[in-house]
Motif scaffolding. Structure first.
Motif, mmCIF file in Angstrom:
data_model
loop_
_atom_site.group_PDB
_atom_site.id
_atom_site.type_symbol
_atom_site.label_atom_id
_atom_site.label_comp_id
_atom_site.label_asym_id
_atom_site.label_seq_id
_atom_site.Cartn_x
_atom_site.Cartn_y
_atom_site.Cartn_z
ATOM 1 N N ILE A 156 1.180 40.016 -68.818
ATOM 2 C CA ILE A 156 -0.209 39.751 -68.455
ATOM 3 C C ILE A 156 -0.213 38.840 -67.231
ATOM 4 C CG2 ILE A 156 -2.433 38.865 -69.253
ATOM 5 C CD1 ILE A 156 -1.350 39.333 -72.133
ATOM 6 N N ASN A 157 -0.682 39.370 -66.108
ATOM 7 C CA ASN A 157 -0.736 38.626 -64.852
ATOM 8 C C ASN A 157 -2.168 38.215 -64.549
ATOM 9 O OD1 ASN A 157 2.056 38.919 -63.359
ATOM 10 N ND2 ASN A 157 1.625 40.904 -64.297
ATOM 11 N N SER A 158 -2.326 37.049 -63.987
ATOM 12 C CA SER A 158 -3.648 36.605 -63.542
ATOM 13 C C SER A 158 -3.509 35.855 -62.221
ATOM 14 C CB SER A 158 -4.315 35.713 -64.591
ATOM 15 O OG SER A 158 -3.531 34.552 -64.828
ATOM 16 N N TYR A 159 -4.576 35.880 -61.438
ATOM 17 C CA TYR A 159 -4.592 35.169 -60.156
ATOM 18 C C TYR A 159 -6.011 34.673 -59.903
ATOM 19 C CZ TYR A 159 -4.158 34.196 -55.151
ATOM 20 O OH TYR A 159 -4.170 33.575 -53.921
ATOM 21 N N ILE A 160 -6.121 33.388 -59.634
ATOM 22 C CA ILE A 160 -7.421 32.765 -59.389
ATOM 23 C C ILE A 160 -7.385 32.089 -58.027
ATOM 24 C CG2 ILE A 160 -9.127 31.118 -60.248
ATOM 25 C CD1 ILE A 160 -7.725 31.310 -62.992
ATOM 26 N N TYR A 161 -8.321 32.464 -57.156
ATOM 27 C CA TYR A 161 -8.421 31.810 -55.849
ATOM 28 C C TYR A 161 -9.845 31.313 -55.655
ATOM 29 C CZ TYR A 161 -8.323 30.797 -50.886
ATOM 30 O OH TYR A 161 -8.411 30.148 -49.675
ATOM 31 N N THR A 162 -9.974 30.002 -55.441
ATOM 32 C CA THR A 162 -11.292 29.385 -55.240
ATOM 33 C C THR A 162 -11.308 28.539 -53.973
ATOM 34 O OG1 THR A 162 -10.643 27.529 -56.664
ATOM 35 C CG2 THR A 162 -11.823 29.370 -57.704
ATOM 36 N N GLY A 163 -10.537 28.994 -52.965
ATOM 37 C CA GLY A 163 -10.448 28.250 -51.720
ATOM 38 C C GLY A 163 -9.183 27.416 -51.665
ATOM 39 N N GLY A 164 -8.909 26.862 -50.505
ATOM 40 C CA GLY A 164 -7.726 26.030 -50.354
ATOM 41 C C GLY A 164 -6.552 26.803 -49.800
ATOM 42 N N ALA A 165 -5.370 26.197 -49.878
ATOM 43 C CA ALA A 165 -4.177 26.785 -49.277
ATOM 44 C C ALA A 165 -3.696 28.022 -50.015
ATOM 45 C CB ALA A 165 -3.062 25.738 -49.233
ATOM 46 N N HIS A 166 -3.864 28.056 -51.310
ATOM 47 C CA HIS A 166 -3.374 29.198 -52.085
ATOM 48 C C HIS A 166 -4.089 29.255 -53.426
ATOM 49 C CE1 HIS A 166 -1.180 26.317 -54.554
ATOM 50 N NE2 HIS A 166 -0.638 25.812 -53.469
ATOM 51 N N GLY A 167 -3.967 30.399 -54.087
ATOM 52 C CA GLY A 167 -4.532 30.564 -55.421
ATOM 53 C C GLY A 167 -3.518 30.182 -56.489
ATOM 54 N N MET A 168 -3.923 30.351 -57.736
ATOM 55 C CA MET A 168 -3.058 30.018 -58.867
ATOM 56 C C MET A 168 -2.708 31.285 -59.648
ATOM 57 S SD MET A 168 -1.970 26.971 -59.148
ATOM 58 C CE MET A 168 -1.459 27.000 -60.860
ATOM 59 N N PRO A 169 -1.436 31.712 -59.546
ATOM 60 C CA PRO A 169 -0.992 32.845 -60.357
ATOM 61 C C PRO A 169 -0.498 32.359 -61.714
ATOM 62 C CG PRO A 169 0.744 32.209 -58.858
ATOM 63 C CD PRO A 169 -0.393 31.249 -58.618
ATOM 64 N N ALA A 170 -0.500 33.243 -62.680
ATOM 65 C CA ALA A 170 0.064 32.932 -64.007
ATOM 66 C C ALA A 170 0.554 34.227 -64.633
ATOM 67 C CB ALA A 170 -0.962 32.245 -64.900
ATOM 68 N N ILE A 171 1.640 34.117 -65.394
ATOM 69 C CA ILE A 171 2.213 35.276 -66.087
ATOM 70 C C ILE A 171 2.437 34.898 -67.545
ATOM 71 C CG2 ILE A 171 4.154 36.892 -66.211
ATOM 72 C CD1 ILE A 171 4.747 36.204 -63.274
ATOM 73 N N ARG A 172 2.104 35.829 -68.421
ATOM 74 C CA ARG A 172 2.371 35.635 -69.845
ATOM 75 C C ARG A 172 3.070 36.865 -70.391
ATOM 76 N NH1 ARG A 172 3.074 31.650 -73.589
ATOM 77 N NH2 ARG A 172 3.014 32.592 -75.654
ATOM 78 N N TRP A 173 4.170 36.655 -71.107
ATOM 79 C CA TRP A 173 4.849 37.748 -71.794
ATOM 80 C C TRP A 173 4.413 37.720 -73.251
ATOM 81 C CZ3 TRP A 173 10.124 36.111 -69.387
ATOM 82 C CH2 TRP A 173 10.226 36.637 -68.085
ATOM 83 N N LEU A 174 3.768 38.788 -73.679
ATOM 84 C CA LEU A 174 3.330 38.915 -75.057
ATOM 85 C C LEU A 174 4.270 39.879 -75.775
ATOM 86 C CD1 LEU A 174 1.034 38.412 -77.215
ATOM 87 C CD2 LEU A 174 0.056 40.562 -76.399
ATOM 88 N N ASN A 175 4.948 39.396 -76.808
ATOM 89 C CA ASN A 175 5.888 40.213 -77.574
ATOM 90 C C ASN A 175 5.213 40.709 -78.846
ATOM 91 O OD1 ASN A 175 8.519 39.791 -76.011
ATOM 92 N ND2 ASN A 175 7.782 37.698 -76.293
#
Length: 270
Positions: A148-167
């Protein structure tokens, strides 16, 4: 002459027979509902991709519009799995739950994000983005890993990615957390092996001097999966190092896991 049974004894016997029959039916229903035949099939997983998209209202230039784009793999006959994946995705897309306006659906999530984007429009010229994707990543026998990948960008130098492995255990039709994989009483040994994997990773990275190691110490993670080499722990950005390093993976080899994780998760010894 043999004594004839009384009407009372005949009635009592009949009632007992009916009660025993009903009890047998109840047991039959219980065993049938819990039987493997009523669980989803474990063979080939069929699925389809669903995409949800929204953009800021009244915005004419698509390249400048705040947007929400979410794609997820939906598995046939796996409602429990699909529900947990969706819940995790919504959680991640709210900044891992840090947002106080918790949404319960993708529609509510998109509405909240686009409303915040409209408020912040004057603070940043860059368009806000919210993207997510959930898809099967790996499968080892009955253990499926969904990424499960997510990416949030609300301005600034870069956004915040996140990864979750669901087993997910396809046979039991339930999630498999890390503490279920580790044998009882072996937690300290497991995290000792994880620290060893972290030290090996540090030794391979350029510039990981004493100051770096003190600034970015080892920490635990319950984000994991299995691969051909062993058990992999995943750390998102800013967990074990600065943003530029990206996500970090620490692998504990199979040989170091024997006696620590349950046998069912280990490969056969060569």
């Amino acid at each position: 002459m043999p004594t004839r049974p009384s009407i009372k004894s005949i009635a009592t016997t009949a009632i007992l027979a009916i009660l025993l029959s009903l009890a047998g039916c109840d047991r039959g229903r219980e065993s049938q509902s819990d039987s493997p035949e009523n669980r989803p099939p474990i063979g080939k997983l069929k699925s389809k991709r669903e995409t949800f998209e929204r953009q800021a209202s009244g915005c004419t230039e698509k390249e400048e519009c705040a947007s929400v784009s979410i794609t997820r793999e939906v598995f046939e006959q796996r409602p429990a799995l699909n529900r947990v994946v969706l819940q995790q995705m919504i959680h991640q897309l709210q900044g891992n739950g840090e947002d106080q306006t918790s949404a319960n659906s993708l529609e509510e999530l998109a509405d909240n994000f686009l409303a915040e984007a409209a408020k912040g429009h004057g603070e940043s010229s860059a368009r806000w983005q919210l993207t997510g994707e959930a898809k099967r990543f790996a499968r080892r026998d009955d253990l499926l890993t969904v990424e499960i990948n997510s990416y949030i960008y609300t301005g600034g130098a870069h956004g915040m990615p996140a990864i979750r492995w669901l087993n997910w255990d396809l046979a039991a039709d339930e999630e498999v957390p890390l503490d279920q994989v580790i044998r009882e009483g072996q937690e300290n040994d497991f995290w000792g092996e994880a620290r060893g994997a972290h030290r090996r990773w540090l030794d391979e990275q350029p510039g990981t001097n004493r100051e770096f190691r003190e600034t970015w110490p080892f920490r635990r993670s319950n984000n994991f999966r299995f691969d051909d080499q062993g058990l992999v722990l995943l750390y998102n950005v800013y967990a074990l190092g600065p943003y530029v390093l990206g996500p970090v993976e620490l692998t504990i080899p199979w040989k170091d896991l024997r006696g620590i994780v349950h046998e069912q998760y280990l490969p056969e010894e060569q």
